[in-house]
Design a protein around this motif. Structure first.
Motif, mmCIF file in Angstrom:
data_model
loop_
_atom_site.group_PDB
_atom_site.id
_atom_site.type_symbol
_atom_site.label_atom_id
_atom_site.label_comp_id
_atom_site.label_asym_id
_atom_site.label_seq_id
_atom_site.Cartn_x
_atom_site.Cartn_y
_atom_site.Cartn_z
ATOM 1 N N LEU A 166 0.860 -1.188 0.000
ATOM 2 C CA LEU A 166 0.000 0.000 0.000
ATOM 3 C C LEU A 166 0.901 1.245 0.000
ATOM 4 N N VAL A 176 2.022 2.935 -5.443
ATOM 5 C CA VAL A 176 1.102 2.324 -6.415
ATOM 6 C C VAL A 176 -0.120 1.728 -5.719
ATOM 7 N N ASP A 208 4.460 -1.899 7.684
ATOM 8 C CA ASP A 208 4.363 -1.093 8.913
ATOM 9 C C ASP A 208 2.911 -0.634 9.115
ATOM 10 N N ARG A 242 2.279 3.246 9.844
ATOM 11 C CA ARG A 242 2.595 4.290 8.868
ATOM 12 C C ARG A 242 1.319 5.006 8.410
ATOM 13 N N ARG A 265 -1.146 6.766 5.797
ATOM 14 C CA ARG A 265 -1.393 6.451 4.379
ATOM 15 C C ARG A 265 -2.295 7.508 3.766
ATOM 16 N N LYS A 274 8.325 -5.081 -12.396
ATOM 17 C CA LYS A 274 9.118 -5.489 -13.574
ATOM 18 C C LYS A 274 10.319 -6.338 -13.214
ATOM 19 N N GLU A 292 12.469 3.851 -7.639
ATOM 20 C CA GLU A 292 12.372 2.546 -6.989
ATOM 21 C C GLU A 292 12.813 2.682 -5.533
ATOM 22 N N GLY A 311 4.615 7.123 -11.154
ATOM 23 C CA GLY A 311 3.752 7.897 -10.265
ATOM 24 C C GLY A 311 2.497 7.117 -9.908
HETATM 25 P P1 NAP Z 1 6.542 1.520 -2.362
HETATM 26 O O1 NAP Z 1 5.967 2.867 -2.338
HETATM 27 O O2 NAP Z 1 7.868 1.277 -1.730
HETATM 28 O O3 NAP Z 1 5.450 0.533 -1.709
HETATM 29 C C1 NAP Z 1 5.737 -0.796 -1.383
HETATM 30 C C2 NAP Z 1 4.626 -1.293 -0.488
HETATM 31 O O4 NAP Z 1 4.813 -2.661 -0.222
HETATM 32 C C3 NAP Z 1 4.594 -0.584 0.864
HETATM 33 O O5 NAP Z 1 3.262 -0.353 1.242
HETATM 34 C C4 NAP Z 1 5.235 -1.584 1.801
HETATM 35 O O6 NAP Z 1 4.737 -1.494 3.126
HETATM 36 C C5 NAP Z 1 4.809 -2.887 1.177
HETATM 37 N N1 NAP Z 1 5.761 -3.985 1.443
HETATM 38 C C6 NAP Z 1 7.014 -4.117 0.955
HETATM 39 N N2 NAP Z 1 7.556 -5.260 1.382
HETATM 40 C C7 NAP Z 1 6.614 -5.881 2.139
HETATM 41 C C8 NAP Z 1 6.550 -7.097 2.860
HETATM 42 N N3 NAP Z 1 7.592 -7.937 2.885
HETATM 43 N N4 NAP Z 1 5.405 -7.403 3.510
HETATM 44 C C9 NAP Z 1 4.344 -6.573 3.495
HETATM 45 N N5 NAP Z 1 4.344 -5.404 2.815
HETATM 46 C C10 NAP Z 1 5.461 -5.063 2.147
HETATM 47 O O7 NAP Z 1 6.674 0.985 -3.858
HETATM 48 P P2 NAP Z 1 5.841 1.468 -5.125
HETATM 49 O O8 NAP Z 1 6.510 2.660 -5.707
HETATM 50 O O9 NAP Z 1 4.421 1.503 -4.813
HETATM 51 O O10 NAP Z 1 6.175 0.280 -6.147
HETATM 52 C C11 NAP Z 1 5.550 -0.968 -6.006
HETATM 53 C C12 NAP Z 1 5.861 -1.816 -7.234
HETATM 54 O O11 NAP Z 1 5.358 -1.151 -8.401
HETATM 55 C C13 NAP Z 1 7.350 -2.030 -7.512
HETATM 56 O O12 NAP Z 1 7.528 -3.295 -8.089
HETATM 57 C C14 NAP Z 1 7.675 -0.948 -8.546
HETATM 58 O O13 NAP Z 1 8.770 -1.291 -9.352
HETATM 59 C C15 NAP Z 1 6.404 -0.932 -9.336
HETATM 60 N N6 NAP Z 1 6.117 0.300 -10.045
HETATM 61 C C16 NAP Z 1 6.196 1.488 -9.404
HETATM 62 C C17 NAP Z 1 5.898 2.646 -10.086
HETATM 63 C C18 NAP Z 1 5.972 3.981 -9.422
HETATM 64 O O14 NAP Z 1 5.805 4.998 -10.119
HETATM 65 N N7 NAP Z 1 6.189 4.054 -8.126
HETATM 66 C C19 NAP Z 1 5.525 2.584 -11.440
HETATM 67 C C20 NAP Z 1 5.438 1.346 -12.074
HETATM 68 C C21 NAP Z 1 5.735 0.204 -11.366
HETATM 69 P P3 NAP Z 1 4.946 -0.169 4.008
HETATM 70 O O15 NAP Z 1 4.118 0.902 3.355
HETATM 71 O O16 NAP Z 1 4.397 -0.516 5.356
HETATM 72 O O17 NAP Z 1 6.398 0.128 3.997
#
Ligand code: NAP
Ligand code: HSE
Length: 438
Positions: free
Chosen positions: A12, A15, A45, A48, A50, A104, A189, A309
């Protein structure tokens, strides 16, 4: 419509919260979204804060319970990283659940294993959000471009580095400061080295190539150079020579002289690359991405839009969820068509009166070359509450003048009234052109 579909969200963050936001606000979107129910959400967490509010009971720090929950039919993996994401995806597949992922890295490194397991289990793993953020590129490669022999796929497929390069080039901003902005905006990332060292772009070109050329791609063999060692001097020299520098990913089919048809020779690379100013990729700035697909017989098509984003990426994730929801409806109801593919109307629409259309306008008048004409034209626009962006007189010969006006955005009703008043002025010989203006 049909039965409700329970979703389990793994993550959460940027994305995941974007996806939850769409699910919580279905108004005005496709009615299938109203059938989706966010059943369980895994985070790391629980404390945290949201951007979206969910009942406390929905959240858990144990992602396996999300996958295993019998009320979860589709697992949405947006946690990132290779493990435990890979294991959780495989667990969902083994339980007969379709998966949507934006990850990816896991697909580029374990896509074959995941696809084989999904095929064996008869479930889908959809990955639209994994490449190009909000740009639809995976579905077009899988379906819309299916009649082509693809020759080349190339593009700017990392939003963070394009954002950094653009701001460095346009504002002379410092690398570290802009990278921090990209992180704050949710583009980068979790470990931004994946962006700036070109690894994320390499993951993405591996995925695009696999779809475009039809075979598995050895991810580790892709020559990859990022932007972390790029020097501003080279960007300056390139600019003086008529180029911009972009982190470009390229995959192309090579012509082969041998008769060996068993394996297709491909050349893949990720590298900072000089792009001529007049090339379509040169104007792709900020967080935007663009992908050029070249094929026979289509020629060249470009897919362009926000490459990272929360909102854009969630748009792609939800599109995949809807695809699965549509297929489930198809399976559940005899004689029912896939509601997305059939694209039947789902609400009433009507066109507003043309006078209600808002736009900027370009108008050209032929007028007597007399004192005060421009002032009178300005007064007529002002009386109709129309703000003028520019007014210019061209080609003033002895008798006539051409006066061109560009307005700010106004309704066509206002424009109609103003033009009527202007063309009634004795000094105006005619309205020669009235065009739209973006
Ligand atoms: P992010 O903001 O770091 O969010 C990751 C989420 O996963 C957080 O809510 C985190 O929890 C949770 N998490 C991570 N490890 C965990 C675990 N072991 N157990 C339970 N929860 C866990 O990442 P994001 O930017 O959303 O990206 C997510 C995915 O989408 C990645 O694969 C990324 O490459 C892909 N993506 C991202 C974008 C972008 O623009 N951001 C675009 C395309 C693709 P907490 O919140 O509690 O830390
Ligand atoms: N970090 C990635 C990027 C997110 O900047 O392009 C979108 O895949």
């Amino acid at each position: 419509m049909g039965t409700r579909i329970g979703l389990g969200l793994l993550g959460l963050g940027t994305v995941g919260a974007g996806v939850a936001e769409i699910l919580q606000n279905p108004e005005g979107r496709h009615p299938l979204i109203g059938e989706l129910e966010l059943v369980r959400v895994a985070v790391r967490d629980l404390q945290r804060s949201r951007p979206v509010e969910l009942p406390a009971a929905v959240l858990t720090t144990d992602p396996e319970t999300v996958v295993d929950d019998p009320a979860v039919q589709v697992v949405v993996e947006v946690m990132g990283g290779i493990e435990p994401a890979r294991t959780l995806i495989m667990r969902a597949i083994a339980a007969g659940k379709s998966v949507v992922t934006a990850n990816k890295a896991v697909i580029a490194h374990h896509g074959e294993e995941i696809a084989s397991a999904a095929a064996a289990a008869g479930v889908y793993v959809l990955i639209e959000a994994a490449v190009g953020g909000g740009i639809p590129i995976i579905e077009p490669l899988k379906q819309s471009l299916g009649g082509n022999r693809i020759e080349r796929v190339s593009g700017i497929i990392n939003g963070t580095t394009n954002y950094i390069l653009t701001r460095m080039a346009q504002e002379g901003a410092a690398y570290q400061a802009v990278l921090k902005d990209a992180q704050d905006l949710g583009y980068a990332e979790a470990d931004p080295a994946a962006d700036v060292e070109g690894l994320d772009a390499a993951d993405k070109i591996a995925i695009l190539s696999g779809l475009a050329f039809g075979g598995p791609i050895e991810r580790a063999a892709i020559p990859t150079q990022g932007i972390s060692t790029l020097q501003s001097r080279d960007v300056d020299y390139a600019k003086q020579l008529g180029y911009v520098v972009k982190l470009l990913a390229v995959a192309e089919r090579l012509q082969t002289t041998t008769q060996d048809q068993t394996s297709l020779p491909l050349a893949l690379r990720v590298q900072p690359t000089l792009i001529p100013n007049e090339h379509p990729l040169a104007g792709v700035n900020g967080v935007n991405n663009a992908i050029l697909v070249e094929g026979d017989p289509i020629g060249r098509v470009m897919f362009y839009g926000p490459g990272a984003g929360a909102g854009p990426t969630a748009s792609a994730v939800v599109a995949d969820i809807l695809n699965i929801a549509g297929i489930r409806q198809l399976e559940n109801a005899n004689g029912c068509l896939d509601p997305l593919l059939a694209a039947n109307s789902w609400r009433a629409c009507h066109l507003v009166h043309p006078n209600a259309i808002q736009q900027r306008n370009y108008v050209r008048f032929k007028a007597k070359n007399a004192p005060g004409v421009i002032g009178q034209i300005g007064n007529c626009f002002g009386a109709c509450d129309i703000s003028i962006q520019s007014i210019v007189q061209f080609d003033a010969s002895e008798a006539d003048a051409e006066i061109v006006v560009i307005t700010h955005e106004v309704s066509q009703g206002q424009m109609h009234d103003a033009l009527k008043a202007i063309t009634n002025l004795p000094e105006i010989k005619g309205l020669i052109a009235h065009l739209g203006c973006l």
